[in-house]
Design a protein around this motif. Structure first.
Motif, PDB file in Angstrom:
ATOM      1  N   LEU A 143       0.830  -1.200   0.000  1.00 13.21           N
ATOM      2  CA  LEU A 143       0.000   0.000   0.000  1.00 13.21           C
ATOM      3  C   LEU A 143       0.864   1.248   0.000  1.00 13.21           C
ATOM      4  O   LEU A 143       0.582   2.213  -0.738  1.00 13.21           O
ATOM      5  N   THR A 144       1.914   1.252   0.792  1.00 13.91           N
ATOM      6  CA  THR A 144       2.820   2.405   0.830  1.00 13.91           C
ATOM      7  C   THR A 144       3.406   2.680  -0.543  1.00 13.91           C
ATOM      8  O   THR A 144       3.431   3.828  -1.014  1.00 13.91           O
ATOM      9  N   GLU A 145       3.860   1.633  -1.213  1.00 12.10           N
ATOM     10  CA  GLU A 145       4.492   1.827  -2.523  1.00 12.10           C
ATOM     11  C   GLU A 145       3.489   2.236  -3.592  1.00 12.10           C
ATOM     12  O   GLU A 145       3.792   3.052  -4.463  1.00 12.10           O
ATOM     13  N   VAL A 146       2.280   1.688  -3.549  1.00 12.66           N
ATOM     14  CA  VAL A 146       1.247   2.083  -4.515  1.00 12.66           C
ATOM     15  C   VAL A 146       0.897   3.554  -4.345  1.00 12.66           C
ATOM     16  O   VAL A 146       0.680   4.280  -5.325  1.00 12.66           O
ATOM     17  N   LEU A 147       0.869   4.025  -3.096  1.00  9.97           N
ATOM     18  CA  LEU A 147       0.516   5.423  -2.838  1.00  9.97           C
ATOM     19  C   LEU A 147       1.606   6.394  -3.278  1.00  9.97           C
ATOM     20  O   LEU A 147       1.308   7.500  -3.738  1.00  9.97           O
ATOM     21  N   VAL A 148       2.858   5.994  -3.143  1.00  9.49           N
ATOM     22  CA  VAL A 148       3.951   6.938  -3.423  1.00  9.49           C
ATOM     23  C   VAL A 148       4.531   6.794  -4.827  1.00  9.49           C
ATOM     24  O   VAL A 148       5.217   7.702  -5.297  1.00  9.49           O
ATOM     25  N   ARG A 149       4.272   5.677  -5.493  1.00 10.42           N
ATOM     26  CA  ARG A 149       4.880   5.451  -6.799  1.00 10.42           C
ATOM     27  C   ARG A 149       3.825   5.532  -7.895  1.00 10.42           C
ATOM     28  O   ARG A 149       2.997   4.633  -8.043  1.00 10.42           O
ATOM     29  N   SER A 150       3.866   6.596  -8.671  1.00 10.25           N
ATOM     30  CA  SER A 150       2.890   6.767  -9.750  1.00 10.25           C
ATOM     31  C   SER A 150       3.066   5.717 -10.838  1.00 10.25           C
ATOM     32  O   SER A 150       2.090   5.302 -11.472  1.00 10.25           O
ATOM     33  N   ASP A 151       4.309   5.251 -11.064  1.00 12.29           N
ATOM     34  CA  ASP A 151       4.534   4.251 -12.101  1.00 12.29           C
ATOM     35  C   ASP A 151       3.837   2.940 -11.760  1.00 12.29           C
ATOM     36  O   ASP A 151       3.282   2.270 -12.642  1.00 12.29           O
ATOM     37  N   VAL A 152       3.826   2.580 -10.468  1.00  9.17           N
ATOM     38  CA  VAL A 152       3.136   1.363 -10.048  1.00  9.17           C
ATOM     39  C   VAL A 152       1.630   1.518 -10.228  1.00  9.17           C
ATOM     40  O   VAL A 152       0.957   0.619 -10.737  1.00  9.17           O
ATOM     41  N   ARG A 153       1.085   2.659  -9.832  1.00  9.76           N
ATOM     42  CA  ARG A 153      -0.359   2.894  -9.991  1.00  9.76           C
ATOM     43  C   ARG A 153      -0.758   2.846 -11.466  1.00  9.76           C
ATOM     44  O   ARG A 153      -1.795   2.265 -11.821  1.00  9.76           O
ATOM     45  N   GLU A 154       0.036   3.472 -12.315  1.00 12.81           N
ATOM     46  CA  GLU A 154      -0.302   3.532 -13.738  1.00 12.81           C
ATOM     47  C   GLU A 154      -0.294   2.152 -14.382  1.00 12.81           C
ATOM     48  O   GLU A 154      -1.050   1.893 -15.326  1.00 12.81           O
ATOM     49  N   GLN A 155       0.528   1.258 -13.881  1.00 12.88           N
ATOM     50  CA  GLN A 155       0.555  -0.099 -14.413  1.00 12.88           C
ATOM     51  C   GLN A 155      -0.520  -0.979 -13.782  1.00 12.88           C
ATOM     52  O   GLN A 155      -1.054  -1.889 -14.426  1.00 12.88           O
ATOM     53  N   LEU A 156      -0.838  -0.700 -12.514  1.00 12.45           N
ATOM     54  CA  LEU A 156      -1.731  -1.582 -11.765  1.00 12.45           C
ATOM     55  C   LEU A 156      -3.189  -1.446 -12.187  1.00 12.45           C
ATOM     56  O   LEU A 156      -3.889  -2.452 -12.382  1.00 12.45           O
TER      57      LEU A 156
END
Length: 214
Positions: free
Chosen positions: A128-141
């Motif tokens: 959850l921490t990484e999804v919130l702070v990393r836009s690249d992860v969100r854009e892929q997820l």
């Protein structure tokens, strides 16, 4: 019913089928995920990761120059394979049952997901921490997860709407309110260090009333 996959089980299953990831690298990634969950990313050293993986510390550095690169390597399969596998497992065991009432659906989903959160709490905190702070992860997820939610949940919602059990709102909004309520409980559980399952009955009542037909 088949035993529900834990996040670490799903991660190791994906690693085992990846022909492009050598066994020692699989061990390093699995050890990294476990240690990040147990003691946090910032508090974990490459020496500890190497010891848990049963490899020399130089083996870690030869493939990953920094701990951030190692974290990125751990997150990558979550986006492409681990989360989709977990969603399919959840859909098969819980979502696709022949629910008659909205209460049956909501109670089954909330109880199962709260148990899943409790069982995987430490790993979920890292993710959850990484999804919130990393836009690249969100854009892929999002492009990976959204279609799976639509495929597995929306037909159940449509059937309950047709039977007069659910308010006639867009399916993506209904899914948002259900998932958002559970995510807020995950955050509260992390911040307040409380058992997330204790809120189950209140969450079920809250969502059931909110999604009742007008």
């Amino acid at each position: 019913m088949a035993k529900e996959l834990t996040i670490q089980d799903a991660f190791q299953n994906v690693m085992a089928t990846r022909g492009d990831v050598p066994p020692k690298q699989q061990q390093v990634l699995a050890a990294s995920l476990a240690l990040f969950a147990e003691q946090g990313f910032a508090n974990t050293t490459t020496k500890e990761i190497a010891a848990r993986a049963g490899v020399a510390e130089g083996t870690v550095y030869r493939r990953y120059r920094t701990k951030d690169e190692l974290l990125a390597a751990v997150l990558a399969p979550f986006v492409s394979e681990v989360f989709p596998d977990l969603i399919e497992d959840f859909a098969t065991n819980i979502v696709k049952r022949d629910y008659i009432t909205r209460h049956d659906l909501i109670a089954a989903v909330i109880q199962d997901r709260l148990h899943f959160i409790q069982e995987n709490r430490d790993v979920l905190q890292v993710l959850l921490t990484e999804v919130l702070v990393r836009s690249d992860v969100r854009e892929q997820l999002v492009p990976q997860v959204a279609p799976l939610v639509a495929k597995n949940l929306y037909p159940v919602l449509d059937r309950l709407k047709a039977h007069g059990e659910l308010i006639d709102w867009p399916n993506d909004r209904i899914a948002q309110f259900m998932i958002g309520t559970m995510m807020s409980q995950l955050v509260r559980g992390i911040l307040a260090n409380e058992e997330v399952e204790s809120a189950g009955p209140m969450m079920i009542a809250f969502i059931e009333k909110g999604l009742a037909p007008a």
